[in-house]
Design a protein around this motif. Structure first.
Motif, short mmCIF file in Angstrom:
data_model
loop_
_atom_site.label_atom_id
_atom_site.label_comp_id
_atom_site.label_asym_id
_atom_site.label_seq_id
_atom_site.Cartn_x
_atom_site.Cartn_y
_atom_site.Cartn_z
N GLU A 157 -139.89 -35.67 56.33
CA GLU A 157 -140.32 -36.80 57.73
C GLU A 157 -138.81 -36.99 57.91
N PRO B 24 -135.68 -29.67 54.35
CA PRO B 24 -136.19 -30.25 52.63
C PRO B 24 -135.89 -29.03 51.67
N LYS C 111 -140.04 -33.80 50.48
CA LYS C 111 -141.19 -34.29 51.36
C LYS C 111 -140.26 -35.86 52.11
N GLU D 134 -140.14 -32.35 44.34
CA GLU D 134 -140.77 -32.75 45.41
C GLU D 134 -140.49 -33.52 46.35
#
Length: 325
Positions: A264, A269, A260, A256
């Motif tokens: 970004e 992802p 993330k 996770e």
């Protein structure tokens, strides 16, 4: 300052509470890798450096570990990250570097895998002689793993033709027939997992078959930097070691955090679901074999005179020195 005294100072610092490991803020400039987070980046994401006086500054992406070592030697970076063989070659070339901590390792769960198309006639290491293999960079882990694999089969170490292909394109060049083999490094498990999920590929061998369980590469610092910033160096290693243990103990949460961070950065992802971990032993610190194995190889190849390099002189801190503090 001798290595023995520096290791003792770092060992002592590693035994302190994390929040007091450093006081003045230092900025560590580095380059990231596509598709993954280095343990020090994970430590930063987890807030382990918040009170340690350490700020990480990402200056972009590296095509491979040797590029980061060039930046470290030239002063444009404060931190390198490269395969052990590349680190040693850089030291042999005159750079006064120390191996701070193992960024990743290889074992039965995390490894570099050499893939071919399912219908390829390549079935063994012997069959790669004369074939074209895609690797992310030359002079680093995959390059030397291939050399060692061929050596173990009594074949010339340059019997295969290596070409440089960025990690995100490894699957594409293999499926399009531009190469015979694509080597997905232990740090590229996200890309390897995505390629395997699509199907049509077959693994020929992996680096644990050749090297056994060993550190794959290291975060690298200049020796003079560690001597100028001993508390920060200790806090940097401690934070990364904590992150390595956290990722092993919390694999789903690690995915996770990776997803993330990739989002970004503008990366995909979805590949985070294939993250297999870092493959580093519990405690997050190296042992001398992680370095000595490759010193022995380089001595055998005549790249360095016997006895010139010693693992204990290259490791900033090791699990053995921590154990005896």
């Amino acid at each position: 300052m001798t290595l023995t005294l520096r290791s003792l100072a770092l060992t002592t610092a590693l035994g302190l509470s994390f929040g007091t490991a450093a006081q003045a803020e230092v900025t560590i400039r580095y380059l990231a890798s596509h598709g993954g987070l280095a343990p020090h980046e994970l430590a930063d994401e987890l807030g382990y450096y918040d009170e340690a006086g350490i700020k990480l500054e990402n200056l972009g992406y590296a095509s491979g570990g040797p590029e980061t070592l060039i930046g470290l030697a030239g002063g444009s970076l404060d931190l390198g990250s490269a395969a052990t063989s590349a680190v040693l070659n850089s030291i042999i070339g005159g750079n006064d570097f120390v191996a701070a901590y193992p960024t990743q390792g290889i074992n039965d769960d995390v490894q570099s895998i050499f893939y071919v198309l399912e219908d390829s006639p390549i079935r063994s290491v012997e069959d790669i002689a004369g074939k074209t293999i895609a690797v992310n960079t030359l002079g680093a882990h995959l390059d030397y793993t291939i050399r060692e694999a061929l050596h173990q089969k009594d074949l010339p170490q340059n019997a295969a033709n290596l070409i440089v292909v960025p990690g995100p394109q490894l699957e594409q060049v293999l499926r399009s027939g531009q190469v015979d083999v694509s080597a997905f490094g232990y740090w590229q498990t996200t890309f390897e997992g995505a390629a395997r999920q699509t199907g049509g590929l077959r693994a020929v061998f992996d680096d644990t078959d050749v090297l056994g369980e060993i550190a794959g590469g290291f975060a690298v610092l200049r020796r003079d930097w560690t001597e100028a910033h001993p508390k920060e160096a200790a806090a940097f290693v401690e934070g990364a070691a904590r992150a390595l243990d956290w990722a092993r103990e919390n694999p789903e949460e690690a995915k996770e955090v990776l997803a993330k961070a990739l989002a970004e950065r503008g990366e995909n992802p979805e590949v985070a679901q294939h993250f297999a971990g870092y493959g580093v032993r519990e405690g997050g610190l190296p042992v001398e074999r992680d370095i000595q194995f490759w010193i022995d190889v380089l001595e055998r190849e005549g790249k360095v005179e016997k006895g010139r390099l010693k693992a204990a002189d290259i490791l900033l801190v090791s699990s053995r020195s921590v154990a005896v503090k």
